[in-house]
Scaffold this active site. Structure first.
Site, PDB file in Angstrom:
ATOM      1  N   GLU A 236       0.899  -1.158   0.000  1.00  0.00           N
ATOM      2  CA  GLU A 236       0.000   0.000   0.000  1.00  0.00           C
ATOM      3  C   GLU A 236       0.930   1.197   0.000  1.00  0.00           C
ATOM      4  O   GLU A 236       1.623   1.454   0.981  1.00  0.00           O
ATOM      5  CB  GLU A 236      -0.902  -0.062   1.229  1.00  0.00           C
ATOM      6  CG  GLU A 236      -2.036   0.946   1.198  1.00  0.00           C
ATOM      7  CD  GLU A 236      -1.825   2.036   2.211  1.00  0.00           C
ATOM      8  OE1 GLU A 236      -1.256   3.085   1.814  1.00  0.00           O
ATOM      9  OE2 GLU A 236      -2.212   1.848   3.378  1.00  0.00           O
ATOM     10  N   CYS A 273      -2.571   8.035   5.101  1.00  0.00           N
ATOM     11  CA  CYS A 273      -2.557   7.674   3.684  1.00  0.00           C
ATOM     12  C   CYS A 273      -3.860   8.032   2.998  1.00  0.00           C
ATOM     13  O   CYS A 273      -3.919   8.032   1.774  1.00  0.00           O
ATOM     14  CB  CYS A 273      -2.225   6.194   3.500  1.00  0.00           C
ATOM     15  SG  CYS A 273      -3.099   5.136   4.647  1.00  0.00           S
TER      16      CYS A 273
END
Lengths: 491, 491
Positions: A236, A273
Site C-alpha cells: 500500500e 494515507c
C-alpha cells in the site's frame, strides 16, 4: 517499561535465517491448528496489548510524537481488529469451501469427479511495518493479524521510527501467542533494512505486505517479483485522495465543507494515507474564501526527521510550480515542525500537468483546485493515477454525480459521498487499496475482513476419503460453516 | 470455411493500439451493462461456436494434429464453460457484495459509516492463448470467458500454432457478441509475438493471462511486473504432476495402476499440463514390471514443430542423466513424430538431484521412480517445486497417506486420491493453479468458476445515496443475490 536495548540493534542476517527456519516449521503446525485455536491466540494477543496499554501508549508517544488520545484510539482499533479476525475465523466463509459431488451426467461432456476446495495458509509471510500507525499498521497491526489468522507464520520488519515500541509490542504478542499454545517462532520481529531485504529474498518467505512510500514500496515489489520464485507483494504505497465539490454543494454549505476539509487534512499532522490532498471547488465559490480565512492548526512535530524532510521537499516542489499560489499557511520550512499549508491552482493547470500537481504531500498540506465548469471534474478524474479513495461532496440532484462516480470507481478503491476519507473503519465491507500506485495488488485490501484473503491460496482435493479431508470439506460440515455445495451457496 | 489470409498476418502495432483504444471504451460500457446482458452475450458466443462446430473441428484438426474426438469434446467443454459463466453471473456471489450499515456504537472506538463493497471489472484484459487446447485455453477459452464475464474487454494474442482457427473463432465470437448487443471492440484477436508484447506494455491493459511454457511465461511476467504501472499477470506455466503409489496399493493393483498411468501419460500425446510426469512406485513392485510390459501407443504427431523439438530436448536431457535408464519406449528422436517413452530412476537419485530429474517433459514421456522406503516419498515431496496437481494412489489404511497429504497440499493446487490428474473438470470447486512455477499468481485458478475473480477488483462505496449505488449494493437487493449484511452472509 522499556525494551532491552539489545532488541533494537539491526538483526544479524544469520539470525534472520534462523528465525525464518523456525517460522517455516511453525507455519506447518499453525496451518494444522483448529480455527478455534487460532482465534484464541489472536484474542490473547489483543488481551496482552490491552493489559499493557499505558506502557505502550507512552512509548509510542515518545517515539512518534503522536498525541495520546490518537494513540489510545489506535490501540483500541488494533485490539478490536485482532478480535474481529478471531470472529472472522469462526464464521468460516473466509475458507471459501466448495464441494462438487460426483456427477456421471455432468453436461461438460465427461463425468464430474468429487472435488472439494478450500483456502489454506500460504506459508511464512514477511510484513514491513508502517511509520504512521505505530499500532494499527505496525507490529500487531492489520497485516500481522490477517496473516496469522490465515494460518501463517509472520516475520515482521519493525519500522525504524518506533523501534522500542516495536520490540515491546513484539514481546507482548509473542508471549501471548506462546501462552495460548501457538507454535514457537510463529511471530518474530526483526530490525534493520538489510534484515528485511534479506528476508524478502529468502525462499521460505511466501508473501510480503508493506505500507509506506511509493519509492520504497516499489523497490521491494521489484525484489519480490524478480526472485527466482516470485511471491505476491501486497504494497500500500501512496495516494492523493482527491475530493470533488460540486457547484451546488459549494453554494449550499461552503463554510462547513472548508472546515471539514481542513480537519481531515490536518488530523494526525496530515500523516494519513487517506488524507484528502487535492480539493476541487468551483471558481469564486465561498469554499475558497472560507479556506483562506481558516485558522490552520499550529505547527506540530512530524513522526520523524525523514518524514519531515520528505514533506518539505514535496510541499516546496508543488508550491514552486508556475501555476500554484499559496492560499493560506506557509509553503516553506520555517522550523523543524512544519506549518500546515494550503496551496491553490486551477483545474486547467491540473489537466495540463496532472503528474506534477496531483502528487502526494505526506504531511499537513493540500492543493485547492478551482474549476470553471463541472465537466472539468470528469476530465481531471480521468487523468488520475490509482487512489485509495476519491470523495464527492455533492447533492443527489447534481447531474455531474452520475457522470463522475463511475470514473472515480475505476480510479479508487473507496468512493465517498459527503464524508471525508480519513478515519478508515475496520469492517466487513471496508476496502483499503486501489489501482497502482495506491497498491501493488489491485484486487486486495489491507483493512477490513477481506484482508485475510491475501495470505491464503486455494487447494482442491479430488476423490479423497472423508476422513482424510480437511474439516471444512467433510461431508457432515463439522465446522458448521457456509459452503457452496454443487454450485449452491449454503449459508 | 477458411479465414481470409489477411487475418493471420502479424497485427501491425498501430492497429494493436487502435484495438486497445476501442477496447477501453468498450470496457466502460460493458462494465455498466447488466448481468443479464453479459450472460446473454456469453451464451450467444457458445451458440455461435456450436453452430460452426464442424468447420471449427476440421480446421483445428488440420492445424494441431489432435484427433477429432478429442477436439469435439474440447469444443463441448468450451461452450459449456461459456454458459457456466453466464450462470455464475446470474447467481451473483462472484460480486462478493458486502453491506455494513452505519453503527454509532461500533466497538472499534469510532462510529461506523455506511460502507458497501462489491467486485467490479478491472478494465481491458490481455489474454495469451495456449497451443495445446485450441478451444478451451485459446480464443474463446476460459480466460476469455471469465474476463468477459467479469465485465472487461479482451484483447487476445492468438497462438501461432493454430492461426486460422484463431481467426475463425475470433470472428464467430465477435459477431455473436455484437449481435447480442455487446459494445463494439469488446473482443479482439491479434496475431504475432510483437503485437502481444506491445499490448502487454500498453497502459490501458489492466491484467494479463497466459498459459504456456515456464520460459515464455516468465518473460511476459517480468514485462508485466516491470511496467511503470505493474499489472497482475496470471500465468499458468509448467507442472510435473507427481504421482505417488504406496506399497499396499502397488501390491493390490499394480497392473491396473500401470495401465491407468500410461493412459494418463499418453492421452493427447502427453501434451497436457496435468500429465503425470513422475510416478513413485515401490522398488521391485509389480507396477514396474507391468509398465515395462506395456504396449505404448504408436508415435503420433505433436502439436507443432516447436513442441516436438522441445519434447525431444527435454526427454534426451532426462534420459542422459547418469541415474536414469530406459524402462520402455524410445528416449531419442526416431522420427518427426516422437515415440512414447518411460524412463526409470530411484528415489535416492531424485532426492539427490530433484531439479534435474523432476522436470517437465511436454509430450508422451514420464519418469518412473522406485523407492525403498515410504518415508522417501515425504522427503521427495518436500523438495518439489510448485505443481498444478499431485496424486496419491493409496489405501485409506496407509499410514503414509496422512503424512504425505499435508505436504502435497503445500506443493500443488489440486491433490488427487486414486484418480489421475488429466481431464480437468470445469466446476465450482475446481482449482487449476499452484505455487510457482505452476502459476505466477498462487492464489488463483484458470479453470472453474473461481477463475472470474482474477479479473475483478473491489470497490467500496461510503455513504452513497441508494439511487446512486450499483444495483448489487442497493438496500432492496434488486438483483436477489447473496450478500454479507453487517457481517452476516445471506444466501
Amino acid at each position: 517499561m522499556t525494551a532491552p536495548a539489545s532488541t533494537v540493534i539491526d538483526t544479524p542476517i544469520a539470525e534472520v535465517d534462523a528465525f525464518i527456519g523456525v517460522a517455516e516449521a511453525a507455519s506447518t503446525a499453525w496451518r494444522a491448528a483448529t480455527i478455534a485455536e487460532r482465534g484464541e491466540a489472536l484474542r490473547a494477543v489483543a488481551d496482552g496489548l490491552d493489559a499493557r496499554a499505558d506502557d505502550l501508549v507512552a512509548l509510542a508517544g515518545s517515539e512518534t510524537h503522536l498525541a495520546e488520545g490518537r494513540l489510545r484510539g489506535e490501540l483500541k482499533r488494533t485490539t478490536f481488529q485482532l478480535r474481529l479476525f478471531a470472529d472472522v475465523l469462526a464464521e468460516g466463509s473466509w475458507l471459501d469451501a466448495r464441494i462438487d459431488h460426483p456427477d456421471a451426467d455432468y453436461p461438460m461432456g465427461a463425468p464430474r469427479p468429487d472435488i472439494r476446495r478450500q483456502l489454506e495458509g500460504i506459508g511464512t509471510v514477511l510484513v514491513f511495518a508502517a511509520s504512521n500507525f505505530p499500532f494499527a499498521f505496525s507490529v500487531a497491526g492489520g497485516d500481522t493479524a490477517s496473516a496469522l489468522a490465515a494460518g501463517n507464520a509472520v516475520v515482521l520488519e519493525a519500522h525504524p521510527g518506533h523501534p522500542q515500541l516495536s520490540a515491546l509490542t513484539g514481546e507482548i504478542a509473542a508471549a501471548a501467542l506462546s501462552a495460548a499454545g501457538a507454535p514457537t517462532g510463529i511471530f518474530t520481529v526483526i530490525h534493520g533494512k538489510d534484515a528485511g531485504v534479506h528476508a524478502l529474498r529468502h525462499p521460505s518467505i511466501r508473501a510480503a505486505a508493506f505500507t509506506g512510500s511509493i519509492a520504497g514500496g516499489r523497490a521491494l515489489f521489484d525484489i519480490a517479483t524478480s526472485r527466482p520464485e516470485p511471491i505476491p507483494f501486497y504494497g500500500e504505497l501512496g495516494s492523493v485522495n482527491p475530493a470533488f465539490v460540486t457547484r451546488s454543494a459549494a453554494a449550499a454549505r461552503g463554510a462547513e465543507i472548508a472546515e471539514q476539509f481542513v480537519a481531515s487534512v490536518a488530523g494526525s499532522a496530515g500523516q494519513l494515507c487517506t488524507k484528502p490532498g487535492v480539493l476541487f471547488v468551483p471558481t469564486g465559490s465561498g469554499v475558497v474564501d472560507a479556506l483562506a480565512a481558516t485558522v490552520l492548526p499550529a505547527p506540530a512535530p512530524l513522526l520523524n526527521d525523514g518524514i519531515a524532510s520528505g514533506f518539505r521537499r514535496s510541499l516546496e516542489r508543488t508550491a514552486q510550480h508556475a501555476d500554484v499560489a499559496v492560499l493560506t499557511g506557509s509553503p516553506v520550512a520555517e522550523s523543524a515542525d512544519p506549518a500546515p499549508a494550503l496551496l491553490r491552482t486551477t483545474a486547467a493547470a491540473v489537466i495540463a500537468d496532472p503528474e506534477a500537481l496531483v502528487s502526494e504531500m505526506f504531511g499537513p498540506a493540500a492543493l485547492v483546485v478551482e474549476y470553471d465548469d463541472e465537466a472539468e471534474l470528469v476530465t481531471a478524474a480521468r487523468l488520475l493515477e490509482g487512489q485509495l479513495t476519491a470523495t464527492l461532496i455533492a447533492d443527489e440532484s447534481d447531474a455531474i454525480a452520475a457522470e463522475l462516480l463511475p470514473v472515480l470507481a475505476t480510479k479508487a478503491g473507496r468512493v465517498l459521498w459527503n464524508q471525508w476519507p480519513t478515519g478508515v473503519s475496520v469492517t466487513w465491507a471496508q476496502q483499503h487499496g486501489g489501482p497502482y500506485p495506491a497498491t501493488t495488488a489491485v484486487g486486495t485490501t489491507s483493512v477490513g475482513t477481506a484482508a485475510i484473503t491475501r495470505f491464503l491460496r486455494p487447494v482442491a482435493y479430488q476423490n479423497l476419503p472423508d476422513a482424510l479431508l480437511p474439516a471444512a470439506l467433510r461431508e457432515a460440515n463439522p465446522l458448521g460453516i457456509p459452503r457452496r455445495v454443487d454450485g449452491v451457496l449454503r449459508a
